[in-house]
Design a protein around this motif. Structure first.
Motif, short mmCIF file in Angstrom:
data_model
loop_
_atom_site.label_atom_id
_atom_site.label_comp_id
_atom_site.label_asym_id
_atom_site.label_seq_id
_atom_site.Cartn_x
_atom_site.Cartn_y
_atom_site.Cartn_z
N GLU A 68 0.82 -1.21 0.00
CA GLU A 68 0.00 0.00 0.00
C GLU A 68 0.86 1.27 0.00
OE1 GLU A 68 -3.75 0.44 2.55
OE2 GLU A 68 -2.28 1.68 3.60
N PHE B 113 8.67 -2.12 3.14
CA PHE B 113 8.44 -3.30 4.00
C PHE B 113 9.65 -3.67 4.86
CE2 PHE B 113 4.84 -4.07 1.09
CZ PHE B 113 3.86 -4.41 2.02
N ASN C 77 5.34 -0.24 -3.61
CA ASN C 77 4.02 0.12 -3.08
C ASN C 77 3.25 0.92 -4.13
OD1 ASN C 77 4.00 -0.74 -0.20
ND2 ASN C 77 5.78 0.61 -0.08
N HIS D 177 -2.78 -8.41 3.61
CA HIS D 177 -1.62 -7.61 3.99
C HIS D 177 -1.06 -8.16 5.32
CE1 HIS D 177 0.87 -4.18 4.94
NE2 HIS D 177 0.61 -3.67 3.74
N1 URA Z 1 3.01 -1.51 4.47
C1 URA Z 1 3.01 -1.39 3.13
O1 URA Z 1 1.99 -1.58 2.49
N2 URA Z 1 4.14 -1.06 2.53
C2 URA Z 1 5.27 -0.87 3.19
O2 URA Z 1 6.28 -0.59 2.54
C3 URA Z 1 5.26 -1.02 4.57
C4 URA Z 1 4.12 -1.33 5.20
#
Ligand code: URA
Length: 244
Positions: free
Chosen positions: A103, A116, A142, A216
């Motif tokens: 996201e 992430f 993302n 997610h």
């Molecule tokens: N959540 C996400 O969707 N992307 C990221 O990079 C970190 C957390």
């Protein structure tokens, strides 16, 4: 009286953790830009010409990830750039078989400039490892490259503003399999607002690429009981990779 109300309104938001006041509506990214293209179609019924302005960047001119990164970095028509610390562009290799799209960056991603890397990222790594994939073999990005203030969800306008860049990102990485991590990525890329609970675990085609929406990891951290379904989806990815 009105003044008191305004102060109370601001105090209420500060107490709730708000740290920035930004308009969520992105400016139409390409309106009036030199890249706006005018498409002229012939109207079927009366044979008149219909002029339709398509506000779309000439995104194909970005020939590699470095050029795309520079274009996103200098794209000023979305307010969230103002409060973010670093651009979170993406990480991995061009030609990775597996590309994952989440996201938006959170706090730790905003500090490091890498997607992430926080708690959700650590769980994502474990999920990949559980099916024999090392994160370094994948490409991760993302749909939104800047952290929305206070980790709020990106607005529809923000998602629309960055979509052309995401599409080009996918074309440049050229994966065999696309994994849409969470509801925002799934609905943005598949243009489908059914919700992640209905979309997850089903294969779609996005520009000829086999595409799977999954839960997610941040959601799985809050709802561990859903890990069973996430595991089923991971096995589908493993199976698809083995068949490549
Ligand atoms: N959540 C996400 O969707 N992307 C990221 O990079 C970190 C957390």
């Amino acid at each position: 009286m009105i003044k008191d109300q305004n102060i109370s309104f601001l105090e209420w938001h500060l107490d709730a953790g708000a740290d920035a006041l930004l308009e969520e509506k992105a400016q139409n990214s390409l309106k009036n830009s030199s890249n706006a293209q005018v498409k002229v179609n012939r109207n079927q019924e009366n044979n008149d010409f219909v002029k339709e302005e398509i506000n779309y960047p000439n995104i194909k001119e970005y020939n590699n990830l470095e050029e795309l990164k520079i274009a996103i970095q200098s794209f000023d028509r979305c307010n969230i750039k103002k409060t973010a610390k670093n651009l979170v562009f993406g990480s991995g290799k061009v030609g990775s078989k597996l590309m994952l799209i989440g996201e938006a960056p959170g706090e730790e991603e905003d500090i490091s400039g890498e997607p992430f890397v926080g708690a959700a990222g650590k769980l994502l790594n474990k999920m990949l490892n559980s099916i024999g994939i090392n994160r370094s073999e994948t490409y991760i990005t993302n749909i939104i490259p800047w952290r929305p203030p206070g980790n709020r969800k990106p607005s529809i306008d923000e998602i629309e503003a960055f979509k052309p860049f995401v599409y080009r990102h996918i074309e440049l990485v050229y994966p065999k399999i696309l994994v849409l991590v969470g509801g925002s990525a799934a609905s943005a890329i598949l243009q489908n607002d059914l919700g992640i609970t209905r979309l997850r675990g089903k294969w779609f085609k996005f520009q000829e690429i086999d595409t799977l929406p999954i839960f997610h990891p941040a959601y799985l951290l809050r709802q561990p009981s859903q890990k069973k379904q996430a595991w089923e989806d991971l096995l589908k990815i493993k199976d698809k990779i083995e068949k490549l």
